[in-house]
Motif scaffolding. Structure first.
Motif, PDB file in Angstrom:
ATOM      1  N   GLU A 142      29.952  42.977  -4.362  1.00  0.00           N
ATOM      2  CA  GLU A 142      31.335  43.958  -4.191  1.00  0.00           C
ATOM      3  C   GLU A 142      32.594  42.710  -4.770  1.00  0.00           C
ATOM      4  O   GLU A 142      32.832  41.418  -4.123  1.00  0.00           O
ATOM      5  CB  GLU A 142      31.342  43.967  -2.304  1.00  0.00           C
ATOM      6  N   GLY A 143      33.317  42.680  -6.079  1.00  0.00           N
ATOM      7  CA  GLY A 143      34.246  42.403  -5.846  1.00  0.00           C
ATOM      8  C   GLY A 143      34.813  42.031  -7.712  1.00  0.00           C
ATOM      9  O   GLY A 143      35.725  41.252  -8.030  1.00  0.00           O
ATOM     10  N   GLY A 144      33.314  42.593  -8.125  1.00  0.00           N
ATOM     11  CA  GLY A 144      33.677  42.297  -9.802  1.00  0.00           C
ATOM     12  C   GLY A 144      34.378  43.580 -10.214  1.00  0.00           C
ATOM     13  O   GLY A 144      34.464  44.347 -10.061  1.00  0.00           O
ATOM     14  N   LEU A 145      34.365  43.192 -11.450  1.00  0.00           N
ATOM     15  CA  LEU A 145      35.440  44.638 -12.085  1.00  0.00           C
ATOM     16  C   LEU A 145      34.669  45.534 -12.383  1.00  0.00           C
ATOM     17  O   LEU A 145      34.720  46.776 -11.983  1.00  0.00           O
ATOM     18  CB  LEU A 145      35.955  43.956 -13.365  1.00  0.00           C
ATOM     19  N   GLU A 146      32.984  45.389 -12.971  1.00  0.00           N
ATOM     20  CA  GLU A 146      32.518  46.300 -12.980  1.00  0.00           C
ATOM     21  C   GLU A 146      32.145  46.652 -11.122  1.00  0.00           C
ATOM     22  O   GLU A 146      31.571  46.578 -10.355  1.00  0.00           O
ATOM     23  CB  GLU A 146      31.298  46.532 -14.109  1.00  0.00           C
ATOM     24  N   ARG A 147      32.302  48.073 -11.342  1.00  0.00           N
ATOM     25  CA  ARG A 147      31.552  48.604  -9.966  1.00  0.00           C
ATOM     26  C   ARG A 147      30.090  48.633  -9.749  1.00  0.00           C
ATOM     27  O   ARG A 147      29.515  49.528 -11.005  1.00  0.00           O
ATOM     28  CB  ARG A 147      31.933  50.617  -9.597  1.00  0.00           C
ATOM     29  N   LYS A 148      29.538  48.632  -8.296  1.00  0.00           N
ATOM     30  CA  LYS A 148      27.974  48.379  -8.988  1.00  0.00           C
ATOM     31  C   LYS A 148      27.210  49.863  -8.482  1.00  0.00           C
ATOM     32  O   LYS A 148      27.924  50.963  -8.011  1.00  0.00           O
ATOM     33  CB  LYS A 148      27.197  47.543  -7.405  1.00  0.00           C
ATOM     34  N   PRO A 149      26.506  49.607  -9.697  1.00  0.00           N
ATOM     35  CA  PRO A 149      25.390  50.941 -10.024  1.00  0.00           C
ATOM     36  C   PRO A 149      25.047  51.253  -8.596  1.00  0.00           C
ATOM     37  O   PRO A 149      24.794  51.007  -7.577  1.00  0.00           O
ATOM     38  CB  PRO A 149      25.026  51.142 -10.834  1.00  0.00           C
ATOM     39  N   GLU A 150      25.004  52.959  -8.576  1.00  0.00           N
ATOM     40  CA  GLU A 150      25.252  53.803  -7.013  1.00  0.00           C
ATOM     41  C   GLU A 150      23.465  53.738  -7.554  1.00  0.00           C
ATOM     42  O   GLU A 150      23.182  54.666  -5.908  1.00  0.00           O
ATOM     43  CB  GLU A 150      25.675  54.808  -7.520  1.00  0.00           C
ATOM     44  N   ASN A 151      22.828  53.158  -7.547  1.00  0.00           N
ATOM     45  CA  ASN A 151      21.179  53.450  -7.716  1.00  0.00           C
ATOM     46  C   ASN A 151      20.659  52.121  -7.458  1.00  0.00           C
ATOM     47  O   ASN A 151      19.601  51.575  -7.385  1.00  0.00           O
ATOM     48  CB  ASN A 151      20.569  54.110  -9.401  1.00  0.00           C
ATOM     49  N   ILE A 152      21.367  51.040  -6.880  1.00  0.00           N
ATOM     50  CA  ILE A 152      20.755  50.393  -6.834  1.00  0.00           C
ATOM     51  C   ILE A 152      21.857  49.031  -4.865  1.00  0.00           C
ATOM     52  O   ILE A 152      22.941  49.484  -5.472  1.00  0.00           O
ATOM     53  CB  ILE A 152      21.668  48.736  -7.512  1.00  0.00           C
ATOM     54  N   LEU A 153      20.797  49.115  -4.085  1.00  0.00           N
ATOM     55  CA  LEU A 153      21.539  48.634  -3.229  1.00  0.00           C
ATOM     56  C   LEU A 153      21.039  47.311  -3.463  1.00  0.00           C
ATOM     57  O   LEU A 153      19.619  46.981  -3.722  1.00  0.00           O
ATOM     58  CB  LEU A 153      20.949  49.254  -1.576  1.00  0.00           C
ATOM     59  N   ILE A 154      21.177  46.549  -1.484  1.00  0.00           N
ATOM     60  CA  ILE A 154      21.029  45.002  -1.387  1.00  0.00           C
ATOM     61  C   ILE A 154      20.895  44.515   0.050  1.00  0.00           C
ATOM     62  O   ILE A 154      21.341  45.363   0.988  1.00  0.00           O
ATOM     63  CB  ILE A 154      22.470  44.273  -2.060  1.00  0.00           C
ATOM     64  N   TYR A 155      19.264  44.713  -0.517  1.00  0.00           N
ATOM     65  CA  TYR A 155      18.468  44.198   1.030  1.00  0.00           C
ATOM     66  C   TYR A 155      18.679  42.693   1.601  1.00  0.00           C
ATOM     67  O   TYR A 155      17.514  41.909   0.522  1.00  0.00           O
ATOM     68  CB  TYR A 155      16.923  45.490   1.481  1.00  0.00           C
TER      69      TYR A 155
END
Length: 438
Positions: free
Chosen positions: A315-328
């Motif tokens: 969270e914090g870059g110019l490009e939003r994190k894709p909605e098909n990716i989460l971090i566990y």
């Protein structure tokens, strides 16, 4: 058969040299006059190639059909990737796919034993009814291998091109396409140019969430977040923290196995690979799967700065994190980053004059995980419940008093009251039983 060069979507195959040589041999077999001796080397190279592929993948049955099916299920193109998970699609691309499948159906329909007559061998007859040695095949696990072998039989009996195409679409919908579709778990490697590549993990433990005794509340939180994710609802990055040996990593594996059929995939990443995360995300962001980027046993010493890369990616870059990716992530540390007592003491001569900023910077990483789930060590009563449950599952008939007495002795010298210790104790008992039987 030279029409294979006219394929529009299905081109540039891995192992495509066998296809080129085989189609040339098929063309030669249809000519009235052909000098077989001039093509013997190519023929035996193809036979060898098909057998080597069968050895690598564990194929049985008709190896020519298995090979063709491998090409089709692995080929990522505009049609196959659009069909994965979603199934049949609309548009002109269906006509192009139908054109290519008509060519492939000719390849499936070709009687391979014709080449035996041409070259006076029995090789092709063996290839059409091949029995593989047991426990062969390192490229796929048994589940994937069996799916491909079954699919090769289905395609071989398709009555026309339309049925052939419908079968392929159904396969893409059910199982996906290419390495991301056929495999559950992946790791990061690098190619010869230093670029990050996603590599399948072919041997993973088939852990189910039910295998983890206890921890019902933490497991339910993990299920709710993951279920929302795979079904297209809002979900959060997730941190599983707590004592060692309490089932954090096993819960992640269980989640993967539970939701794989709904399109869930997992990519394991280590700290030193955080610099590759942007390249990895670029490769998966437009696919029709849900990806968990998994970081096991995550923690940072005060001198390590990799957590800053991770913060930027989450969270914090110019490009939003894709909605098909989460971090566990799993960690034994609640806040991931080691904190010094000096971070919270008064400012001294050698201290950071903005100590509160230092603390907040370190804590800001954990705050980026919207769901934080605690896995605590069981008390003695819970530990006994775990031991008894595991013993029953594994058919251990030792009297309960003796079982718990031995478990108590074991945990004192093997890591204390944890689920991992209980499992190790049960494995110890099973090992003793096998030795006595032998």
């Amino acid at each position: 058969m030279t029409r294979v060069k006219e394929c529009v979507l299905y081109r540039g195959f891995e192992y495509g040299d066998i296809l080129d040589k085989m189609t040339a041999l098929m063309d030669a077999s249809e000519k009235s006059a052909v000098n077989a001796s001039e093509m013997e080397e190519e023929f035996y190279e193809c036979v060898n190639g098909l057998i080597e592929i069968a050895g690598s993948y564990g194929f049985t049955g008709n190896l020519w059909h298995d090979y063709l099916t491998l090409l089709l299920v692995n080929h990522e193109n505009a049609f196959s990737t659009a069909s994965e998970i979603r199934g049949a699609i609309e548009g002109s691309i269906n006509q192009l796919a139908l054109h290519d499948f008509a060519i492939f159906k000719e390849l499936y329909d070709f009687d391979l034993t014709v080449l035996d007559k041409l070259f006076h061998t029995s090789c092709c007859g063996i290839l059409c009814n091949y029995e593989a040695p047991q426990d062969t095949g390192k490229m796929f696990n048994k589940r994937i291998r069996d799916r491909i072998c079954e699919m090769s039989k289905t395609l071989a009996v398709a009555k026309d091109t339309e049925e052939f195409m419908a079968d392929m679409v159904q396969f893409y919908k059910d199982f996906g396409v290419g390495k991301l579709g056929l495999h559950k778990a992946f790791r990061i490697d690098h190619d010869e140019n230093g670029r990050a590549v996603i590599v399948p993990v072919t041997r993973i433990a088939h852990v189910r969430l039910d295998d983890l005794v206890g921890y019902e509340i933490p497991k339910q939180k993990l299920i709710e977040n993951t279920e929302a994710f795979v079904r297209g609802r809002k979900a959060n990055n997730c941190l599983l923290f707590g004592d060692a040996g309490t089932g954090k990593s096993s819960s992640i594996k269980g989640i993967l196995n539970q939701y794989y059929d709904e399109g869930l995939r997992i990519i394991e990443v280590y700290k030193h690979q955080f610099v590759d995360l942007n390249q990895v995300i670029a490769q998966i962001k437009d696919r029709n799967y849900k990806f968990i980027i998994y970081m096991d046993d995550l923690s940072f010493e005060e001198f390590e700065i990799e957590y800053k890369y991770l913060k930027a990616v989450i969270e914090g870059g110019l490009e939003r994190k894709p909605e098909n990716i989460l971090i566990y992530a799993t960690s034994n540390r609640r806040h991931l980053v080691r904190e010094r007592a000096g971070d919270k003491l008064e400012v001294g001569a050698d201290d950071d004059i903005h100590s509160s900023d230092t603390v907040q910077e370190k804590l800001s990483l954990v705050y980026r995980f919207g769901v934080r789930i605690y896995f605590g060590a069981p008390d003695r009563k819970e530990f006994h419940t775990i031991v008894k449950t595991l013993a029953k599952r594994n058919g251990i008939t030792m009297p309960e008093d003796q079982l718990l007495l031995e478990a108590g002795k074991w945990e004192i010298s093997h890591g204390g009251l944890t689920g991992r210790t209980a499992q190790q104790f049960i494995d110890h008992l099973l090992g003793k039983e096998e030795t006595q039987e032998a």
